[in-house]
Enzyme design. Structure first.
Site, PDB file in Angstrom:
ATOM      1  N   HIS A   1       0.813  -1.206   0.000  1.00 43.96           N
ATOM      2  CA  HIS A   1       0.000   0.000   0.000  1.00 43.96           C
ATOM      3  C   HIS A   1       0.851   1.262   0.000  1.00 43.96           C
ATOM      4  O   HIS A   1       0.374   2.342  -0.310  1.00 43.96           O
ATOM      5  CB  HIS A   1      -0.920   0.019   1.228  1.00 43.96           C
ATOM      6  CG  HIS A   1      -2.161  -0.807   1.046  1.00 43.96           C
ATOM      7  ND1 HIS A   1      -2.130  -2.160   0.858  1.00 43.96           N
ATOM      8  CD2 HIS A   1      -3.463  -0.450   1.011  1.00 43.96           C
ATOM      9  CE1 HIS A   1      -3.365  -2.609   0.719  1.00 43.96           C
ATOM     10  NE2 HIS A   1      -4.201  -1.585   0.807  1.00 43.96           N
TER      11      HIS A   1
HETATM   12  N1  LIG Z   1     -13.326  -9.315   1.035  1.00 51.31           N
HETATM   13  C1  LIG Z   1     -14.329  -8.449   0.889  1.00 51.31           C
HETATM   14  N2  LIG Z   1     -15.519  -8.857   0.359  1.00 51.31           N
HETATM   15  C2  LIG Z   1     -16.537  -7.980   0.195  1.00 51.31           C
HETATM   16  N3  LIG Z   1     -16.475  -6.683   0.525  1.00 51.31           N
HETATM   17  C3  LIG Z   1     -15.338  -6.234   1.066  1.00 51.31           C
HETATM   18  C4  LIG Z   1     -14.203  -7.075   1.272  1.00 51.31           C
HETATM   19  N4  LIG Z   1     -13.192  -6.335   1.793  1.00 51.31           N
HETATM   20  C5  LIG Z   1     -13.682  -5.081   1.904  1.00 51.31           C
HETATM   21  N5  LIG Z   1     -14.954  -5.014   1.472  1.00 51.31           N
HETATM   22  C6  LIG Z   1     -15.823  -3.825   1.387  1.00 51.31           C
HETATM   23  O1  LIG Z   1     -15.033  -2.719   0.999  1.00 51.31           O
HETATM   24  C7  LIG Z   1     -15.283  -1.622   1.874  1.00 51.31           C
HETATM   25  C8  LIG Z   1     -14.047  -0.755   2.022  1.00 51.31           C
HETATM   26  O2  LIG Z   1     -13.726  -0.182   0.774  1.00 51.31           O
HETATM   27  P1  LIG Z   1     -12.529   0.858   0.602  1.00 51.31           P
HETATM   28  O3  LIG Z   1     -12.457   1.748   1.787  1.00 51.31           O
HETATM   29  O4  LIG Z   1     -12.712   1.529  -0.708  1.00 51.31           O
HETATM   30  O5  LIG Z   1     -11.235  -0.075   0.518  1.00 51.31           O
HETATM   31  P2  LIG Z   1     -10.002  -0.228   1.559  1.00 51.31           P
HETATM   32  O6  LIG Z   1     -10.512  -1.053   2.695  1.00 51.31           O
HETATM   33  O7  LIG Z   1      -8.962  -0.956   0.772  1.00 51.31           O
HETATM   34  O8  LIG Z   1      -9.602   1.141   1.987  1.00 51.31           O
HETATM   35  C9  LIG Z   1     -15.733  -2.270   3.172  1.00 51.31           C
HETATM   36  O9  LIG Z   1     -16.570  -1.418   3.892  1.00 51.31           O
HETATM   37  C10 LIG Z   1     -16.449  -3.539   2.729  1.00 51.31           C
HETATM   38  O10 LIG Z   1     -17.835  -3.339   2.512  1.00 51.31           O
END
Ligand SMILES: Nc1ncnc2c1ncn2[C@@H]1O[C@H](COP(=O)(O)OP(=O)(O)O)[C@@H](O)[C@H]1O
Ligand SMILES: [Mg+2]
Lengths: 195, 125
Positions: free
Chosen positions: B12
């Protein structure tokens, strides 16, 4: 029969909702993540809008594919590949079906294939799964969207970044479920599904 | 002399990825190590486009890939689906896994043996 006009309207409204609620999504993601969910998706929504304006689509598959590819490229984070896969899954399905329940189901399958999560793990899946069930049953409405969203509050995250918090993830709405709630509100407003 | 396998580090944070590559270069000078750290505009995150572009830069057809957190894996897996290269993704602790793999590649150890060494370092599902 799902028309390309209504579907592009759906995605347009979704983008507007995401953009208008960017700070709310960031705030939800600050509580159990890294605070970027609204910014990630807003960037994606702008790119999707631009892409859609460049083209004149005459079939759902091509439209969904462009939406999916654009989201994968521009959103980043976990939600980029997840929403991107969802729309690419719908694109594939759209070649053989224009039934909205089937399309959404293909989207959910793609999310699950990508993220290996199931219902009850406090992710966007907890919004998608009940909504799809209600679309199939002909009972899809705003209440289904709201209740599914609220149900994520008491869940403990076991997938995604929020899972690193363990029990501390309980008590907060999942940001991805919130953005998916906007997606399905937009679906209602665009009138893609009758009822 | 170049090796059969190249090594890809995805993090990251760009500095984590390039810092690890620096650590590895010291013990595996002949192994091609490339990184995809951070987003395209240099923010914290991972980018499908960036990973895709880095994969294309490898002259090796076979790549061993190591990553830090979950969403890096999702972007990597998407890129793998679009790439012609043979890419193997490892669920080890990032630093230890990449270091072990690179050291053994440098010593021309075969993949099966490398993977046996990586096994106890697996910490992700
Ligand atoms: N393995 C997964 N399967 C389904 N949804 C997921 C998964 N991991 C994360 N999410 C969804 O992604 C959202 C977070 O998105 P985002 O903030 O854009 O990404 P990051 O966590 O990489 O910063 C979470 O609130 C959840 O709903
Ligand atoms: Mg986030």
């Amino acid at each position: 029969m799902t028309s390309i006009e209504k579907v592009s309207q759906w995605i347009e409204i979704f983008g507007e909702k995401i953009t208008a609620n960017r700070e709310h999504l960031n705030k939800l993601d600050t509580a159990i993540g890294d605070g970027d969910h609204g910014s990630n998706l807003t960037r994606g929504a702008a790119a999707v809008k631009e892409k859609a304006a460049e083209n004149d689509y005459d079939n759902l598959a091509n439209f969904f594919k462009d939406v999916g590819m654009t989201l994968v490229s521009k959103v980043g984070g976990a939600s980029g590949p997840l929403y991107g896969s969802a729309f690419m899954g719908m694109a594939k399905k759209a070649k053989e079906s224009d039934d909205m329940a089937e399309l959404l189901e293909a989207g959910l399958e793609a999310i699950q294939k990508r993220g290996k999560a199931d219902v009850g793990e406090k992710t966007m899946i907890d919004e998608w799964a009940p909504v799809i069930e209600s679309v199939k049953a002909g009972s899809f409405n705003q209440d289904v969207i709201d209740e599914s969203l609220e149900s994520t509050r008491e869940m403990k995250a076991t997938k995604g970044r929020a899972s690193y918090l363990g029990d501390r993830s309980i008590g907060h709405i999942d940001p991805g479920a919130q953005s998916s709630a906007y997606l399905f509100e937009a679906l209602l407003e665009a009138g893609v599904i009758d009822g | 002399m170049a090796k059969e396998y190249g090594l890809l580090i995805i993090s990251h944070v760009n500095e984590i990825a390039t810092g690890l590559a620096k650590l590895i270069d010291q013990v595996a000078a002949d192994v091609t190590v490339k990184t995809a750290g951070g987003t395209e505009d240099g923010e914290i995150g991972t980018s499908f486009d960036k990973i895709n572009a880095v994969l294309d830069e490898f002259k090796e057809d076979k790549i061993l890939a190591f990553y830090d957190l979950g969403s890096a894996k999702m972007n990597l897996e998407m890129a793998m689906e679009f790439s012609d290269k043979e890419i193997k993704l490892y669920e080890t602790a990032l630093i230890e896994g990449a270091y072990v793999a690179a050291s053994l590649l440098q010593a021309d150890v075969d993949l099966e043996t490398i993977e046996a060494q990586l096994d106890p370092l697996v910490i992700k599902e």
